[in-house]
Design a protein around this motif. Structure first.
Motif, PDB file in Angstrom:
ATOM      1  N   GLN A 160      89.272  31.069  42.169  1.00  0.00           N
ATOM      2  CA  GLN A 160      88.179  31.351  43.374  1.00  0.00           C
ATOM      3  C   GLN A 160      86.871  31.642  42.558  1.00  0.00           C
ATOM      4  OE1 GLN A 160      88.531  33.049  46.702  1.00  0.00           O
ATOM      5  NE2 GLN A 160      90.047  31.056  46.438  1.00  0.00           N
ATOM      6  N   VAL A 161      85.914  31.208  43.190  1.00  0.00           N
ATOM      7  CA  VAL A 161      84.475  31.446  42.716  1.00  0.00           C
ATOM      8  C   VAL A 161      83.378  32.146  43.339  1.00  0.00           C
ATOM      9  CG1 VAL A 161      82.289  30.193  41.546  1.00  0.00           C
ATOM     10  CG2 VAL A 161      84.401  28.920  41.644  1.00  0.00           C
ATOM     11  N   LEU A 162      83.146  33.382  43.169  1.00  0.00           N
ATOM     12  CA  LEU A 162      82.131  34.268  43.715  1.00  0.00           C
ATOM     13  C   LEU A 162      81.025  34.573  43.220  1.00  0.00           C
ATOM     14  CD1 LEU A 162      84.882  37.087  44.590  1.00  0.00           C
ATOM     15  CD2 LEU A 162      84.140  35.016  46.081  1.00  0.00           C
ATOM     16  N   GLY A 163      79.921  34.530  43.912  1.00  0.00           N
ATOM     17  CA  GLY A 163      78.422  34.713  43.157  1.00  0.00           C
ATOM     18  C   GLY A 163      78.403  36.107  43.418  1.00  0.00           C
ATOM     19  N   LEU A 164      77.464  36.618  42.313  1.00  0.00           N
ATOM     20  CA  LEU A 164      77.130  37.727  42.030  1.00  0.00           C
ATOM     21  C   LEU A 164      75.369  37.820  42.316  1.00  0.00           C
ATOM     22  CD1 LEU A 164      79.244  39.380  39.016  1.00  0.00           C
ATOM     23  CD2 LEU A 164      79.535  39.307  41.785  1.00  0.00           C
ATOM     24  N   ALA A 165      74.908  38.723  42.945  1.00  0.00           N
ATOM     25  CA  ALA A 165      73.506  38.473  43.328  1.00  0.00           C
ATOM     26  C   ALA A 165      72.976  39.848  43.801  1.00  0.00           C
ATOM     27  CB  ALA A 165      73.135  37.414  44.330  1.00  0.00           C
ATOM     28  N   HIS A 166      71.577  40.085  43.651  1.00  0.00           N
ATOM     29  CA  HIS A 166      70.885  41.073  44.332  1.00  0.00           C
ATOM     30  C   HIS A 166      70.611  40.777  45.953  1.00  0.00           C
ATOM     31  CE1 HIS A 166      69.998  43.100  40.696  1.00  0.00           C
ATOM     32  NE2 HIS A 166      69.621  41.798  40.058  1.00  0.00           N
ATOM     33  N   ASP A 167      70.378  41.748  46.629  1.00  0.00           N
ATOM     34  CA  ASP A 167      70.247  41.487  48.322  1.00  0.00           C
ATOM     35  C   ASP A 167      69.048  40.612  48.486  1.00  0.00           C
ATOM     36  OD1 ASP A 167      72.600  42.875  49.213  1.00  0.00           O
ATOM     37  OD2 ASP A 167      71.764  44.507  48.310  1.00  0.00           O
ATOM     38  N   CYS A 168      68.143  40.965  47.520  1.00  0.00           N
ATOM     39  CA  CYS A 168      67.026  40.115  47.808  1.00  0.00           C
ATOM     40  C   CYS A 168      66.892  38.711  47.390  1.00  0.00           C
ATOM     41  CB  CYS A 168      65.580  40.598  46.814  1.00  0.00           C
ATOM     42  SG  CYS A 168      65.828  40.502  45.231  1.00  0.00           S
ATOM     43  N   GLN A 169      68.189  37.965  47.033  1.00  0.00           N
ATOM     44  CA  GLN A 169      68.233  36.725  46.627  1.00  0.00           C
ATOM     45  C   GLN A 169      68.847  36.067  47.963  1.00  0.00           C
ATOM     46  OE1 GLN A 169      69.830  38.109  42.546  1.00  0.00           O
ATOM     47  NE2 GLN A 169      69.748  36.279  42.444  1.00  0.00           N
ATOM     48  N   ARG A 170      69.121  36.612  48.937  1.00  0.00           N
ATOM     49  CA  ARG A 170      69.434  35.847  50.116  1.00  0.00           C
ATOM     50  C   ARG A 170      68.515  35.027  50.799  1.00  0.00           C
ATOM     51  NH1 ARG A 170      73.147  38.288  55.265  1.00  0.00           N
ATOM     52  NH2 ARG A 170      73.550  36.335  56.087  1.00  0.00           N
ATOM     53  N   ALA A 171      68.679  33.829  50.962  1.00  0.00           N
ATOM     54  CA  ALA A 171      67.910  32.929  51.783  1.00  0.00           C
ATOM     55  C   ALA A 171      68.642  32.721  53.321  1.00  0.00           C
ATOM     56  CB  ALA A 171      67.843  31.930  50.902  1.00  0.00           C
ATOM     57  N   ASP A 172      67.667  32.272  54.018  1.00  0.00           N
ATOM     58  CA  ASP A 172      68.246  31.988  55.443  1.00  0.00           C
ATOM     59  C   ASP A 172      68.909  30.582  55.133  1.00  0.00           C
ATOM     60  OD1 ASP A 172      66.836  33.931  56.831  1.00  0.00           O
ATOM     61  OD2 ASP A 172      65.031  32.857  57.085  1.00  0.00           O
ATOM     62  N   LEU A 173      68.338  29.529  54.753  1.00  0.00           N
ATOM     63  CA  LEU A 173      69.178  28.348  54.421  1.00  0.00           C
ATOM     64  C   LEU A 173      68.696  27.710  53.006  1.00  0.00           C
ATOM     65  CD1 LEU A 173      71.446  26.668  55.993  1.00  0.00           C
ATOM     66  CD2 LEU A 173      69.624  25.380  56.906  1.00  0.00           C
ATOM     67  N   LEU A 174      69.523  27.241  52.476  1.00  0.00           N
ATOM     68  CA  LEU A 174      69.153  26.456  51.218  1.00  0.00           C
ATOM     69  C   LEU A 174      69.384  25.082  51.196  1.00  0.00           C
ATOM     70  CD1 LEU A 174      70.979  28.695  48.353  1.00  0.00           C
ATOM     71  CD2 LEU A 174      68.488  28.337  48.783  1.00  0.00           C
ATOM     72  N   PRO A 175      68.338  24.144  50.679  1.00  0.00           N
ATOM     73  CA  PRO A 175      68.390  22.874  50.534  1.00  0.00           C
ATOM     74  C   PRO A 175      70.027  22.428  49.767  1.00  0.00           C
ATOM     75  CG  PRO A 175      66.950  23.357  49.018  1.00  0.00           C
ATOM     76  CD  PRO A 175      67.388  24.725  49.860  1.00  0.00           C
TER      77      PRO A 175
END
Length: 195
Positions: A160-175
Motif C-alpha cells: 500500500q502507498v499512502l501520501g503524507l501531507a499538510h492540509d494546505c497541499q490539497r489541490a482541486d485537481l492535479l494534471p
C-alpha cells in the motif's frame, strides 16, 4: 480551459508548505502520527517505508518513533547507486549511520542485508508536493517514486502507498501524466482521503 503549468503549481504548493511555522509543522506531525496509528493498513504492517522530511514536507519523525516503539521495521528511500532515477528501500534504525545524498538528504548505508524489495514492504508513506481527491500525487518533479513504485500496479503487489501531507497541499485537481502512480490514500492532520 487554461492549461495548468506543473512547474508553477509545484512551486505554489512548495511555498505553501514552507510557509508553515515550526509549531504548525510539529503539531501536524503529531496529528498525522495519531491518524496513521488508527489505520488498519498501519496496524497490520510490519515493514514500513517512510522518509526524512525536506523542504517543508510533513515530518514523519513521530511516526518513525511509533514504528520503532511498536517493533515495526522502518525503511528509508535511498538513491539507487547504479540505476539513475530509482530508489532502494534500506533499513533505518535508531543507531543507523547516516550520510547526505546529492540532494542533501540523509540516508542510511546500503548493504545487501539491509535492503527490502518492494514486494516485501507492507506499507509505504510517501512525501508529496500536492495531492487531489482522486489520489493523484505531485512530487518534486524527478519521478523517483513514480519509477520505483511502478511494479506495485504493474505486478499487482499488495504493498500500500499512502501520501503524507499538510492540509494546505490539497489541490482541486492535479494534471496527470501516464507515468504517474496514484496513491491508495493520503493522510493529513485534518483527515484521511481515499480515492
Amino acid at each position: 480551459m487554461a492549461k495548468i503549468n506543473p512547474a508553477a503549481l509545484r512551486q505554489h504548493y512548495r511555498q505553501r508548505r514552507r510557509s508553515l511555522t515550526e509549531q504548525e509543522q510539529q503539531q501536524a506531525s503529531c496529528r498525522v502520527r495519531q491518524r496513521c496509528e488508527e489505520l488498519p493498513q498501519y496496524q497490520r504492517a510490519q515493514r514500513i517505508a517512510l522518509y526524512l522530511a525536506n523542504d517543508g514536507e510533513l515530518d514523519p519523525t513521530p511516526l518513525i518513533q511509533a514504528c520503532w516503539e511498536q517493533g515495526k521495521e522502518v525503511f528509508l528511500p535511498v538513491l539507487h547507486p547504479f540505476c539513475a532515477g530509482y530508489l532502494l528501500f534500506v533499513a533505518y534504525r535508531p543507531d543507523s549511520t547516516m550520510a547526505a545524498n546529492r540532494f542533501g538528504i540523509a540516508e542510511p548505508p546500503i548493504h545487501c542485508h539491509t535492503l527490502c524489495p518492494l514486494n516485501q514492504l507492507d506499507l509505504i508513506f510517501a512525501p508529496l508536493v500536492a495531492f487531489d481527491h482522486n489520489g493523484n500525487r505531485m512530487g518534486m518533479g524527478g519521478g523517483f517514486y513514480d519509477r520505483t513504485l511502478k511494479p506495485i500496479h504493474r505486478d499487482h503487489l499488495s504493498t500500500q502507498v499512502l501520501g503524507l501531507a499538510h492540509d494546505c497541499q490539497r489541490a482541486d485537481l492535479l494534471p496527470v501524466q501516464p507515468w504517474d502512480i496514484p496513491l491508495h490514500g493520503i493522510v493529513t492532520p485534518g483527515g484521511i482521503f481515499t480515492p
